[in-house]
Every structure is written in C-alpha cells, then in structure tokens.
Design a protein around this motif. Structure first.
Motif, PDB file in Angstrom:
ATOM      1  N   ILE A  49      33.612  41.521  26.666  1.00 21.37           N
ATOM      2  CA  ILE A  49      34.441  42.702  26.896  1.00 21.37           C
ATOM      3  C   ILE A  49      35.581  42.335  27.857  1.00 21.37           C
ATOM      4  O   ILE A  49      35.336  41.673  28.869  1.00 21.37           O
ATOM      5  CB  ILE A  49      33.606  43.857  27.520  1.00 21.37           C
ATOM      6  N   GLY A  50      36.789  42.759  27.518  1.00 23.56           N
ATOM      7  CA  GLY A  50      37.932  42.531  28.407  1.00 23.56           C
ATOM      8  C   GLY A  50      38.421  41.096  28.448  1.00 23.56           C
ATOM      9  O   GLY A  50      39.212  40.729  29.321  1.00 23.56           O
ATOM     10  N   TYR A  51      37.926  40.264  27.525  1.00 29.72           N
ATOM     11  CA  TYR A  51      38.327  38.850  27.517  1.00 29.72           C
ATOM     12  C   TYR A  51      39.764  38.653  27.023  1.00 29.72           C
ATOM     13  O   TYR A  51      40.367  37.624  27.284  1.00 29.72           O
ATOM     14  CB  TYR A  51      37.361  38.043  26.644  1.00 29.72           C
ATOM     15  N   ASN A  52      40.263  39.632  26.270  1.00 34.12           N
ATOM     16  CA  ASN A  52      41.630  39.503  25.745  1.00 34.12           C
ATOM     17  C   ASN A  52      42.628  39.981  26.794  1.00 34.12           C
ATOM     18  O   ASN A  52      43.059  41.125  26.799  1.00 34.12           O
ATOM     19  CB  ASN A  52      41.761  40.313  24.447  1.00 34.12           C
ATOM     20  N   VAL A  53      42.985  39.083  27.687  1.00 32.33           N
ATOM     21  CA  VAL A  53      43.802  39.430  28.849  1.00 32.33           C
ATOM     22  C   VAL A  53      45.283  39.395  28.480  1.00 32.33           C
ATOM     23  O   VAL A  53      45.763  38.427  27.876  1.00 32.33           O
ATOM     24  CB  VAL A  53      43.493  38.467  30.022  1.00 32.33           C
ATOM     25  N   SER A  54      46.007  40.435  28.852  1.00 31.33           N
ATOM     26  CA  SER A  54      47.432  40.550  28.551  1.00 31.33           C
ATOM     27  C   SER A  54      48.240  39.476  29.269  1.00 31.33           C
ATOM     28  O   SER A  54      47.913  39.073  30.395  1.00 31.33           O
ATOM     29  CB  SER A  54      47.900  41.942  29.012  1.00 31.33           C
ATOM     30  N   SER A  55      49.314  39.016  28.626  1.00 25.90           N
ATOM     31  CA  SER A  55      50.166  37.981  29.223  1.00 25.90           C
ATOM     32  C   SER A  55      50.955  38.542  30.412  1.00 25.90           C
ATOM     33  O   SER A  55      51.590  37.784  31.141  1.00 25.90           O
ATOM     34  CB  SER A  55      51.102  37.401  28.178  1.00 25.90           C
ATOM     35  N   THR A  56      50.903  39.841  30.623  1.00 27.08           N
ATOM     36  CA  THR A  56      51.538  40.411  31.817  1.00 27.08           C
ATOM     37  C   THR A  56      50.601  40.311  33.025  1.00 27.08           C
ATOM     38  O   THR A  56      51.018  40.466  34.163  1.00 27.08           O
ATOM     39  CB  THR A  56      51.950  41.878  31.590  1.00 27.08           C
ATOM     40  N   ASP A  57      49.297  40.063  32.778  1.00 25.65           N
ATOM     41  CA  ASP A  57      48.372  39.750  33.874  1.00 25.65           C
ATOM     42  C   ASP A  57      48.418  38.246  34.109  1.00 25.65           C
ATOM     43  O   ASP A  57      48.895  37.488  33.269  1.00 25.65           O
ATOM     44  CB  ASP A  57      46.942  40.172  33.511  1.00 25.65           C
TER      45      ASP A  57
END
Ligand code: BO1
Ligand code: ZN
Length: 262
Positions: A49-57
């Motif tokens: 869960i939540g592994y797909n981290v945005s490139s803005t982070d």
C-alpha cells in the motif's frame, strides 16, 4: 592509496564482543537448502500500500559508511503479514568487481550478485523503527536477490545518484517512484523465516521474506554499485572502498524456512 574495506566480512568475527546478539540465536542471513524448507499453504502474496510514490515527493539517499540507504515514506506499508508493517528504509549489500557474489542469503550454497533489503517496522505495536528494532515481532525485511541481465531502468532511478553519495555522510534527494518496480514480477513465491538484523546489533527481530525469483540488473549497473562508493568521508586521506558489505551465512540448527511454493 586506496584500501579495500576491512570491516566485513573478516571483521564480523569480532562483532559478538561488542554486540552479544551477533553471537546469539536466530541469526541472519542463512542458506536456503532442501533439508530446512517446508511448504506452507498459508503464505499469501504480500499487499503493498502506498508504494507508488509520486515524483513530486522525494526520498533521501545517504551513504552511511556501511551501505547506501534510501529513506522511505511513512505512508508506505505492507498487508498480509501477521501485523501491519510500515516502510522505513531500503539499502543494498554487494561484493566487489572481481567477485560479484555479494548477496547475503544464498540458495543451495550459491550467492547472487547483490541483495536489496526493504526494512519495515511493526506499526500496529510500536510507534517507530527505533522502538521496534529490538522486539521479537518488531521488523519485517523484504529481500530481493539481484543477478546480471538486461539494463534495469527502475534500479537506475536509485543508481544514477551514486555519484552524489560517493563518501560517508553525503546525501541526495531522489524523485519519488513506484517502489514496487524494484520487486520481482512474481510476488507469490518466497522464503519466510524468523531471523535477525545482518549487521550489529544483530537483534533477532526480523521476519524475513526473501523472494524466490531474482531481479536482473545490467553488468554495468552492478559494476557501478561495486565501485561507486567509499566507507570514508571525502576529506579522509585513506579512502576505503565500500565493497563486500554482506555478512556470512549463519548456522540454522533446529529451525525451518517456510516456502510459499512447491
Ligand atoms: S538488515 O536489513 O538486516 N541488513 C538491517 C540491518 C541493520 C539495521 C536495519 C536493517 N539497522 C537499523 C539501524 C537503525 C535504524 C534502523 C531502521 O535500521 O541500526 O539506526 O533506525 O532504519
Ligand atoms: Zn540489509
């Protein structure tokens, strides 16, 4: 004058003097061989869960003098383990350019080129990784074995930053990406056992999941891992290459490794 690392694996014999747990029980890594493996039909694929981290982070990548470590986000966690485990950091273990056998876990006595560890803590029972680290049910580490194959664009999202963390205590920001890309395609086949941190203080606090299928990185990428970094600070007159930062396999008497595959 460039020396190679002396801390490991020769230095590890001295660990128990200062860190008693390193000479204790449930130590990692281990060799997976048929005498100790037992199929367990209850071992389900993990859910990320939540592994797909945005490139803005951003993640922080740091050379800590022992490995290269990337801090993960508290919004990343795993389901389908005995507890919910929140991500803390990932790091790698590797060999050297002449002997690319730097994995910690081995399969039937065979080393892989390198190994990625994704460290999580039991966030149902403990407030942070420090509190969890020395508890029997405190940590869950995912291990991915690495071998040579085609260029891996996902691992490159980390490896391309090595030149900015050549020396101890250097750090750099890495744009967010999907950490799931670092895992093998088959998440349903893995080894599961109770073990320890593979570095001091060697607490027996880790529920290990080692994926059966290795992930491929190119020869050039492996060479970059094996040659890019030093254990020493940039102003140190005696640079120490960061190589062979894996622990030897530990004895595994009276224990079993559970496998999710036949
Ligand atoms: S490993 O995955 O078994 N190689 C491993 C070994 C040592 C640690 C973690 C994983 N050590 C600890 C550090 C702490 C840190 C914690 C979580 O990892 O000693 O300072 O907070 O990041
Ligand atoms: Zn590790």
């Amino acid at each position: 004058q460039v020396e190679t690392q002396v801390a490991s694996p020769d230095g590890e014999k001295a660990w128990p003097k200062k860190y008693p747990f390193c000479g204790g029980v449930f130590q990692s890594p281990i060799d997976f061989h048929k005498d100790i493996l037992q199929y367990d039909s209850n071992l389900l694929p993990l859910e990320f869960i939540g592994y797909n981290v945005s490139s803005t982070d951003q993640f922080t990548l740091i050379n800590n003098g022992h490995s290269v470590k990337m801090y993960l986000l508290p919004t990343m966690y795993i389901r389908n383990l005995p507890f919910e485990y929140t991500a803390s950091q990932l790091h790698l273990h590797w060999g050297n350019r002449n002997k690319s056998e730097g994995s910690e876990h081995t399969v039937s006595g065979k080393h892989f080129a390198a190994e990625l560890h994704i460290v999580h803590f039991n966030s149902e029972k403990y407030p942070d990784v420090t509190a969890a680290m020395d508890k029997a049910d405190g940590l869950a580490v995912l291990a991915i074995l690495l071998e040579i194959g085609p260029f891996n664009p996902s691992y490159e999202k980390i490896f391309r930053h090595f030149r900015n963390v050549k020396y101890k205590d250097q750090m750099v920001r890495v744009p967010g990406f999907n950490i799931r890309e670092l895992l093998p395609d088959r998440l349903d086949e893995y080894y599961r056992y109770e073990g320890s941190l593979t570095t001091p203080p060697c607490y027996p606090s880790v529920l290990w999941t080692v994926f059966r299928h290795p992930v491929k990185i190119s020869h050039e990428q492996l060479l970059a891992l094996e040659t890019a970094m030093y254990c020493t600070e940039s102003d140190d007159p005696e640079p120490l290459e960061m190589v062979d930062n894996f622990r030897k396999v530990q004895e595994f008497h009276e224990r079993l490794v559970f496998i999710s595959f036949h």
